[in-house]
Scaffold this motif. Structure first.
Motif, short mmCIF file in Angstrom:
data_model
loop_
_atom_site.label_atom_id
_atom_site.label_comp_id
_atom_site.label_asym_id
_atom_site.label_seq_id
_atom_site.Cartn_x
_atom_site.Cartn_y
_atom_site.Cartn_z
N LEU A 118 0.82 -1.21 0.00
CA LEU A 118 0.00 0.00 0.00
C LEU A 118 0.85 1.26 0.00
O LEU A 118 0.46 2.30 -0.54
N ILE A 119 2.02 1.18 0.63
CA ILE A 119 2.88 2.37 0.73
C ILE A 119 3.28 2.87 -0.65
O ILE A 119 3.34 4.07 -0.91
N GLU A 120 3.56 1.92 -1.55
CA GLU A 120 3.94 2.32 -2.91
C GLU A 120 2.82 3.11 -3.59
O GLU A 120 3.07 4.06 -4.33
N LEU A 121 1.58 2.71 -3.31
CA LEU A 121 0.44 3.44 -3.86
C LEU A 121 0.38 4.85 -3.31
O LEU A 121 0.07 5.80 -4.02
N THR A 122 0.64 4.99 -2.01
CA THR A 122 0.57 6.33 -1.41
C THR A 122 1.66 7.23 -2.00
O THR A 122 1.46 8.43 -2.17
N GLU A 123 2.81 6.65 -2.31
CA GLU A 123 3.89 7.46 -2.89
C GLU A 123 3.54 7.97 -4.28
O GLU A 123 4.07 8.98 -4.74
N LYS A 124 2.62 7.22 -4.94
CA LYS A 124 2.18 7.64 -6.28
C LYS A 124 0.91 8.48 -6.22
O LYS A 124 0.31 8.76 -7.25
N TYR A 125 0.49 8.87 -5.01
CA TYR A 125 -0.74 9.65 -4.80
C TYR A 125 -1.94 8.95 -5.41
O TYR A 125 -2.78 9.57 -6.09
N ARG A 126 -2.09 7.67 -5.14
CA ARG A 126 -3.19 6.90 -5.73
C ARG A 126 -4.05 6.19 -4.67
O ARG A 126 -4.80 5.30 -5.00
N TYR A 127 -3.94 6.59 -3.42
CA TYR A 127 -4.71 5.94 -2.36
C TYR A 127 -5.58 7.01 -1.68
O TYR A 127 -5.07 7.90 -1.01
N TYR A 128 -6.91 6.89 -1.86
CA TYR A 128 -7.85 7.89 -1.34
C TYR A 128 -8.91 7.20 -0.48
O TYR A 128 -9.21 6.01 -0.68
N SER A 129 -9.46 7.96 0.45
CA SER A 129 -10.41 7.35 1.38
C SER A 129 -11.32 8.41 1.97
O SER A 129 -10.95 9.60 2.05
N ILE A 130 -12.51 8.00 2.37
CA ILE A 130 -13.38 8.94 3.09
C ILE A 130 -12.97 9.01 4.56
O ILE A 130 -13.48 9.83 5.31
N ILE A 131 -12.05 8.16 4.97
CA ILE A 131 -11.70 8.05 6.39
C ILE A 131 -10.52 8.95 6.74
O ILE A 131 -9.42 8.79 6.20
N ALA A 132 -10.76 9.87 7.64
CA ALA A 132 -9.66 10.60 8.26
C ALA A 132 -9.11 9.71 9.37
O ALA A 132 -9.86 9.13 10.14
N LEU A 133 -7.81 9.60 9.42
CA LEU A 133 -7.22 8.61 10.35
C LEU A 133 -7.15 9.15 11.77
O LEU A 133 -6.82 10.31 12.01
#
Length: 632
Positions: free
Chosen positions: A473-488
């Motif tokens: 998943l980290i690789e996806l975040t580095e490519k700005y491709r991981y989105y969510s309605i959830i604020a952590l």
């Protein structure tokens, strides 16, 4: 059309037209998106799966008018009209079967049709009017048995319908109790035909085999695949809901009997909000009329009413102080059958008064009053066109479509909770919109267990998202491709490895170890690029107090702040900041949302939109909350 049926026909036509006029233009909030998607693809929605509704929905999806959402919503209109016709038949048959009886029955039909909850459930894609039809049909069967004597054909028909109720909303099956009372009246005949009745019951129940048939090769949409007896019982008995499973909920009716006090109190509150307390004297008169007509009839009808009012409230609605969620999900939906029976008894009370006119020779009143009485419930039209009209409610559709449109190509979109997930499924599976997006649905805020209905077929999405399906998943975040309605927040398992930043209506996840020097530039560029998709008009014009619509609009306000942030200028450094410090709710969990904004002439309009949407969508607008003082 005979002249004696003309007032009824006109009334039903008016009601049906009003319902169709008030339908949501694409889909409703809540379960609507899920049920439409499941019907369209002949899938299996959340337990208990509602196989009968889904199959009827598939048939309605072929109607040659409107979009798929409207076609499935028409199911509710259709079964509402049948329910109203049964209410009319019950009142007419149990009263004098004359002109006054017809007018009393029409008054009770209009009274029910324009009540807050019955109207609301008649225009959305849900199964509650189908359930009401089954309950009223079984009530009608019981009444015929009592009035005309035992007829085994009616016992067989009632057995078949009882079996069918277990493929719709399970509360319909509770009619087995009052029908059992009627069976006791005709004990010998009833027992003699019980084996054959079981055969008819099994025939109705067999609709549930749909699960095995559809999941044999895997459907595009199935919440919990049914492949064997264990998985079938898990879905059918709603075991995944724990204490909310069918068996546990039913058993709760026989424990903690003090809960009946709150059940009665809460149900009385619903009567007041739907029909006002002025209806209660007519209800009491209706009970007296039933007593005079037949003691057996009184026992059967009141047993039916008790089961679907106080007893059902004890099972589901006996909390001390119901909140807006419980009022909406339970109070606004579950008690529709009891309201139908209630209005039937009220109609008998109205007829009782007409019979008194005749008894004491008030013939002028007997001719005029029944016509006038019909017009009183018609006044509720103006209320319903204010609080239940959804003809302009595009929010569930436009909110999710706006999110999808804002995402970069080949992004992961994670949702949590029905309100965001179901509408995403509609867009993905019915609308076929943004098929490059993989929509995943988190089961629990505290876990990373998700459903992948928005990423089918897997063989295709595995090629687009090798990082995701490979667990990186980290690789996806580095490519700005991981989105969510959830604020952590600290409760979320990703909290220690990624940060969440506002992005349009939602959040983008960025790895904590990622180089964030480029992120600010990415954010500014994307927000300005997606700004044209910011749709605030729908949240200012929907004209409904639907709780989930209000929640969606309130949630969307983070988008206006995000866009405004993108239009901050370097020259604003000495400008005073506006601080936003909120708690976003995710079921039992909350997450912080904090942002500081420097307001200038260019981004001030977004702040104004934020305030306008917040004001228009205040949660105390919800009618069933009943806090009139806070609405002003």
């Amino acid at each position: 059309m005979s002249s004696k049926n003309f007032p009824l026909s006109i009334s039903l036509f008016l009601i049906m037209s009003l319902y169709i006029f008030s339908l949501p233009p694409v889909l409703s909030t809540g379960d609507g998106g899920e049920l439409i998607a499941a019907s369209y693809g002949l899938g299996s929605p959340h337990p208990s799966g509602y196989p009968l509704y889904v199959q009827i929905g598939k048939i309605f999806s072929f109607l040659p008018a409107g979009n798929i959402g409207i076609r499935v919503e028409l199911i509710s209109v259709f079964f509402s009209m049948l329910t109203l016709l049964l209410v009319y038949s019950v009142v007419f048959k149990l009263s004098g079967q004359n002109r006054e009886a017809s007018f009393a029955a029409i008054a009770s039909v209009i009274f029910l049709a324009l009540s807050y909850s019955f109207f609301g459930q008649s225009i959305v894609a849900k199964f509650y009017t189908l359930n009401s039809f089954f309950v009223m049909f079984l009530v009608f069967c019981g009444i015929i048995l009592v009035l005309k004597g035992y007829d085994r054909r009616i016992q067989f028909i009632a057995s078949f319908i009882l079996g069918l109720t277990l493929s719709a909303h399970h509360t319909g099956f509770m009619m087995i109790v009052p029908l059992g009372v009627v069976g006791f009246f005709y004990c010998r005949n009833f027992l003699r035909n019980l084996p054959l009745s079981f055969l008819f019951f099994s025939l109705g129940f067999s609709v549930n085999f749909y699960f095995f048939i559809r999941d044999m090769k895997g459907t595009l949409f199935s919440m919990i695949p049914v492949t064997d007896l264990d998985s079938f019982l898990k879905v059918f008995l709603r075991k995944n809901y724990g204490a909310g499973s069918s068996i546990d909920v039913t058993a709760s009716g026989f424990f903690n009997l003090y809960g009946y006090f709150y059940a009665f109190k809460n149900y009385l509150y619903l009567i007041e909000k739907n029909f006002t307390f002025f209806s209660i004297p007519f209800f009491i008169l209706g009970v007296v009329w039933l007593f005079k007509k037949s003691k057996k009839l009184l026992v059967f009808v009141l047993t039916s009413f008790f089961i679907y009012s106080i007893f059902l409230a004890k099972l589901t609605f006996s909390m001390q102080n119901p909140d807006s969620h419980e009022l909406y999900v339970i109070g606004h939906q579950y008690f529709i059958p009891s309201f139908a029976i209630y209005c039937g008894i009220v109609g008998l009370g109205v007829y009782f008064i007409y019979s008194i006119f005749e008894k004491y020779g008030f013939y002028s009143l007997q001719r005029i009053v029944p016509i006038i009485v019909i017009f009183f419930p018609l006044l509720m039209i103006f209320d319903r066109l204010t609080d239940q009209y959804q003809g302009k409610n595009y929010v569930p559709y436009s909110h999710t479509k706006g999110i999808f449109t804002s995402l970069p190509v080949a992004s992961i979109y994670m949702t949590y909770g029905d309100n965001h997930a179901f509408q995403g499924w509609y867009l993905k599976l019915v609308g076929r919109y943004r098929e490059d997006i993989c929509h995943i649905v988190l089961d629990d805020y505290k876990t990373m267990v998700w459903a992948l209905h928005g990423c089918k077929p897997y063989s295709l999405y595995k090629r687009i998202f090798p990082e995701f399906f490979g667990g990186n998943l980290i690789e996806l975040t580095e490519k700005y491709r991981y989105y969510s309605i959830i604020a952590l927040s600290e409760e979320h398992p990703l909290y220690t490895v990624v940060d969440s930043y506002p992005y349009f209506y939602i959040f983008i996840y960025i790895g904590k170890q990622s180089d964030k020097r480029d992120f600010d530039e990415f954010f500014m560029e994307r927000m300005k690029k997606v700004e044209p998709f910011l749709n605030y008009e729908d949240c200012l014009t929907h004209r409904t107090d639907d709780v989930y619509t209000l929640q969606l609009c309130n949630f969307s306000t983070i988008g206006y702040i995000s866009i405004a942030k993108a239009y901050e200028k370097a020259s604003d450094k000495d400008t005073a900041e506006v601080a936003f410090d909120q708690k976003l709710s995710y079921g039992d969990f909350t997450a912080p949302f904090k942002m500081k904004l420097k307001v200038n002439s260019e981004n001030e309009k977004y702040l104004n939109i934020y305030n306008a949407v917040k004001k228009y969508n205040k949660m105390n607008k919800f009618y069933l909350l009943g806090k009139e003082d806070e609405k002003n």
